[in-house]
Enzyme design. Structure first.
Site, PDB file in Angstrom:
ATOM      1  N   GLY A 322       0.663  -1.056   0.277  1.00 22.50           N
ATOM      2  CA  GLY A 322       0.060   0.015   0.071  1.00 22.50           C
ATOM      3  C   GLY A 322       0.917   0.979  -0.257  1.00 22.50           C
ATOM      4  O   GLY A 322       2.335   1.458  -0.225  1.00 22.50           O
ATOM      5  N   GLY A 323       0.362   2.291   0.325  1.00 26.35           N
ATOM      6  CA  GLY A 323       1.016   3.907   0.386  1.00 26.35           C
ATOM      7  C   GLY A 323       2.082   3.551   1.187  1.00 26.35           C
ATOM      8  O   GLY A 323       3.148   4.585   0.765  1.00 26.35           O
ATOM      9  N   PHE A 324       1.440   3.122   2.399  1.00 31.33           N
ATOM     10  CA  PHE A 324       3.361   3.383   3.570  1.00 31.33           C
ATOM     11  C   PHE A 324       3.964   1.686   3.381  1.00 31.33           C
ATOM     12  O   PHE A 324       4.901   1.775   4.842  1.00 31.33           O
ATOM     13  CB  PHE A 324       2.657   3.659   4.374  1.00 31.33           C
ATOM     14  CG  PHE A 324       2.187   4.814   4.914  1.00 31.33           C
ATOM     15  CD1 PHE A 324       2.743   6.784   3.614  1.00 31.33           C
ATOM     16  CD2 PHE A 324       1.329   5.976   5.972  1.00 31.33           C
ATOM     17  CE1 PHE A 324       2.586   7.646   4.906  1.00 31.33           C
ATOM     18  CE2 PHE A 324       1.928   6.876   6.952  1.00 31.33           C
ATOM     19  CZ  PHE A 324       2.088   7.427   5.603  1.00 31.33           C
ATOM     20  N   GLY A 325       3.899   0.805   2.851  1.00 31.54           N
ATOM     21  CA  GLY A 325       4.229  -0.316   2.914  1.00 31.54           C
ATOM     22  C   GLY A 325       3.857  -1.319   2.049  1.00 31.54           C
ATOM     23  O   GLY A 325       2.495  -1.403   1.838  1.00 31.54           O
ATOM     24  N   THR A 326       4.263  -2.803   3.532  1.00 34.53           N
ATOM     25  CA  THR A 326       3.698  -4.354   2.707  1.00 34.53           C
ATOM     26  C   THR A 326       2.182  -4.191   3.482  1.00 34.53           C
ATOM     27  O   THR A 326       2.002  -4.082   4.697  1.00 34.53           O
ATOM     28  CB  THR A 326       4.855  -4.871   3.344  1.00 34.53           C
ATOM     29  OG1 THR A 326       5.760  -4.845   2.950  1.00 34.53           O
ATOM     30  CG2 THR A 326       4.276  -6.561   2.644  1.00 34.53           C
ATOM     31  N   VAL A 327       1.627  -4.855   2.545  1.00 34.96           N
ATOM     32  CA  VAL A 327      -0.281  -5.476   3.804  1.00 34.96           C
ATOM     33  C   VAL A 327       0.320  -7.308   3.731  1.00 34.96           C
ATOM     34  O   VAL A 327       0.530  -7.471   2.610  1.00 34.96           O
ATOM     35  CB  VAL A 327      -1.149  -5.109   2.774  1.00 34.96           C
ATOM     36  CG1 VAL A 327      -1.750  -5.095   2.953  1.00 34.96           C
ATOM     37  CG2 VAL A 327      -1.339  -3.550   2.629  1.00 34.96           C
ATOM     38  N   LYS A 341      -1.088  -3.850   7.265  1.00 38.70           N
ATOM     39  CA  LYS A 341      -0.633  -2.128   7.314  1.00 38.70           C
ATOM     40  C   LYS A 341       1.238  -1.681   7.857  1.00 38.70           C
ATOM     41  O   LYS A 341       1.343  -1.780   9.082  1.00 38.70           O
ATOM     42  CB  LYS A 341      -1.252  -2.060   6.143  1.00 38.70           C
ATOM     43  CG  LYS A 341      -0.321  -0.190   5.826  1.00 38.70           C
ATOM     44  CD  LYS A 341      -0.853   0.486   4.533  1.00 38.70           C
ATOM     45  CE  LYS A 341      -1.982  -0.318   4.502  1.00 38.70           C
ATOM     46  NZ  LYS A 341      -3.173   0.811   3.119  1.00 38.70           N
ATOM     47  N   ASP A 439      -5.090   9.751  -2.781  1.00 36.58           N
ATOM     48  CA  ASP A 439      -4.731   8.443  -3.559  1.00 36.58           C
ATOM     49  C   ASP A 439      -5.244   7.683  -3.688  1.00 36.58           C
ATOM     50  O   ASP A 439      -5.405   6.795  -3.678  1.00 36.58           O
ATOM     51  CB  ASP A 439      -3.941   7.708  -2.976  1.00 36.58           C
ATOM     52  CG  ASP A 439      -2.449   6.896  -3.759  1.00 36.58           C
ATOM     53  OD1 ASP A 439      -2.789   7.001  -5.072  1.00 36.58           O
ATOM     54  OD2 ASP A 439      -2.144   6.043  -3.116  1.00 36.58           O
TER      55      ASP A 439
END
Length: 603
Positions: A322-327, A341, A439
């Site tokens: 995602g926008g901030f890191g791994t899901v 997340k 986003d």
């Protein structure tokens, strides 16, 4: 002669009365609408053209009629800033099919007389201040297809009569103060927890919450069939004394047993608490303490179990980024599933700012937003816990599914557009402070088993305290969805979200990514490519070829809304609540039941 003159005079008076302006006055439905208007505080004077001097109300703001008899078919007056209450006179509009008064400031009760609108198909009363209970008489509206009473102050139990609404396809009672057991009868048994979320005192099978008494026993207790069966009519005094003594002895014994049970239970509770504390303590690393925060109080697992699962996540559990890191996908011991997340350390801010934003995000609940369940700070990372949305993203459905998989039909795409608009409009207009997503794109629209959309990824969302507060000067988002002024200034506003949503609408219509090679090679984005095709009158090349059921009327309506959203001048773009209103009016009016006719959401 005098008699003849009097008869002639009487006839003249009668003709004068029949031909007077009063005889050409307003229809009965028009008079009823004026009664309804009198109960509203129209501070914006939106109903200025509702005049008693008109012959018909069919040209009035928000009113549409049947063409043959001029009876009122729909009242569509959302976002009008009305105050006041819903007049019981609404029940006089017996041919009414659609009543939309959502996103106003109405108070008072939902009138019982609404049940007299026997042809009603769609009822939109969400986001007001309506009080009292849901009238049980609504269960008599056999044609009702859509009912949205969410985001009000409704109290009391959900009437079991709603189970008789066999045509009901969309029910939203979320974010009220309803209580008690949800009747598991008729059509009510077919709706899941998303129809009832935000009512903390509701219980039942639909919300996966058993109804229990304060002592933890089942709420339904055995009872005698009748008083006569429970107590014989004639008893002797000795017999009655014996019964009383026996009853008192039994009660005393039961009380002693209960006290012993409570004493044992308290001891075991202390032992369990001590054991639980020891287990949690073992999981705290020496470098820093582990911190777990859950929102809404609806993450029904011990902290130790949650932390253990979070720490054990690895590459096999990754489902995307995602926008901030791994899901990751996190599966609990009882098979409950959540999305986690992991925040990239390079994107972390201070703990205080980060947790302050999470407190606000954790307070948000909406049927079209992915629910943030909690936050965990481990020694090595920060983790956000979300509801897991099983069917994946809209991007997957539009662009990743192979030819052997069935594409989305047109009605399904319209439902997705409408639900996504509701989610974004909630962020912009119903949250305090307001939230700009920054986003919006198809990969951030997640779909559940019913293809209901849920807007996700608030990792890039920033909070607007007031209209003059700038979000940031660093551009974030996805190329192709970004508004021109955002690329130039780096300042995100609600209008930059509107632009991104307009691109999303074009993506739904065309089935192409905003950066599809077929027009990027020509130096165009999806907006420029579409404008070129429309100028060349090549409408047939605009609609996704896989979507064979699309009709020209609604396609043109959606393209018109998308064109307004992607206007180069942000001041000329509509707000998201206006976008939502346009979609509801153009796409679902006048007969919203047609919107849900299809038995499948695929071609």
């Amino acid at each position: 002669m005098e008699v003849g003159m009097s008869i002639w005079g009487f006839s003249a008076i009668l003709v004068a009365i029949l031909l007077s302006p009063r005889s050409l006055a307003l229809t009965q439905d028009g008079i009823t609408l004026l009664e309804i208007k009198s109960s509203l505080n129209d501070s914006e004077n939106s109903l200025s053209n509702w005049r008693d001097s008109d012959e018909s109300p069919c040209e009035w703001t928000g009113v549409s009629c049947y063409p043959n008899d001029q009876r009122v078919r729909s009242i569509n007056l959302p976002y009008m800033q009305f105050e006041g209450f819903i007049s019981p006179s609404i029940g006089k509009l017996s041919r009414l099919q659609r009543l939309a008064l959502h996103q106003n400031s109405l108070h008072g009760f939902i009138p019982n007389e609404i049940a007299n609108c026997t042809e009603l198909r769609a009822l939109y009363l969400r986001s007001n201040y309506l009080q009292g209970g849901i009238p049980s008489a609504i269960g008599n509206l056999s044609f009702l297809t859509i009912m949205d009473l969410s985001s009000n102050s409704l109290k009391g139990a959900i009437p079991s009569s709603l189970g008789r609404l066999t045509r009901l396809r969309s029910l939203n009672l979320s974010t009220n103060f309803l209580s008690g057991e949800i009747p598991d009868v008729g059509v009510l048994s077919t709706f899941g927890d998303k129809s009832f979320t935000g009512n903390l005192d509701l219980c039942g099978q639909q919300v996966h919450k058993p109804c229990r008494t304060s002592l933890g026993f089942p709420a339904v207790l055995p009872h005698a069939e009748s008083d006569e069966a429970a107590v014989p009519k004639k008893r002797s005094s000795h017999y009655i004394k014996g019964v009383l003594i026996g009853a008192m002895s039994t009660m005393a014994l039961a009380l002693i047993t209960l006290l012993i049970f409570l004493w044992i239970w308290l001891l075991s509770k202390k032992e369990r608490a001590a054991k639980k504390y020891t287990e949690v303590k073992k999981q705290v690393r020496q470098e820093t303490s582990t911190k777990l925060i859950t929102f809404h109080g609806d993450l029904p697992y011990p902290s130790s179990e949650i932390i253990e699962k979070l720490e054990s996540l690895d590459e096999e559990d990754v489902v995307g980024s995602g926008g901030f890191g791994t899901v990751y996908r996190m599966v609990m011991n009882d098979c409950g599933t959540f999305a986690v997340k992991r925040i990239d350390r390079s994107r972390e801010g201070s703990d205080k700012v980060f947790e302050r934003e999470l407190e606000i995000l954790g307070s948000i609940k909406h049927i079209n937003l992915v629910n943030l369940r909690g936050y965990c700070r481990l020694p090595t990372s920060k983790l956000l816990i979300y509801d897991y949305v099983a069917m994946g993203s809209l991007d997957d459905f539009l662009h990743e599914h192979g030819e052997e998989e069935k594409p989305l039909i047109w009605n399904a795409r319209l439902r997705i557009a409408l639900g996504a608009a509701r989610g974004v409009a909630y962020l912009h207009h119903d949250c305090s402070p307001r939230i700009v997503h920054r986003d919006i794109k198809s990969s951030n629209i997640l779909l559940d088993e019913n293809l209901e959309p849920h807007v996700s990824d608030f990792g890039l969302a920033k909070l607007l305290v007031d209209e003059d507060a700038h979000v940031t000067t660093v551009v974030a988002g996805t190329f192709g969805y970004l508004a021109p002024e955002y690329l130039q200034s780096g300042v995100a506003t609600e209008k930059t979200d509107v632009y991104s949503f307009g691109v999303l609408l074009l993506e739904l219509v065309t089935g192409k990514r905003p950066t599809d090679p077929c027009f990027v090679k020509r130096g165009l984005n999806v907006v420029g490519w579409l404008n070129t095709l429309l100028k060349e009158n090549r409408m047939e090349d605009v609609v996704d070829k896989r979507c064979t059921d699309a009709d020209a009327e609604t396609v043109e309506a959606v393209l018109e809304i998308a064109a307004r959203c992607t206007n180069a001048n942000p001041d000329d773009r509509p707000s998201m609540d206006q976008v939502l209103q346009l979609l509801e009016q153009e796409v679902m009016s006048p007969c919203p039941s047609d919107f849900y006719e299809s038995h499948s959401d695929y071609c």
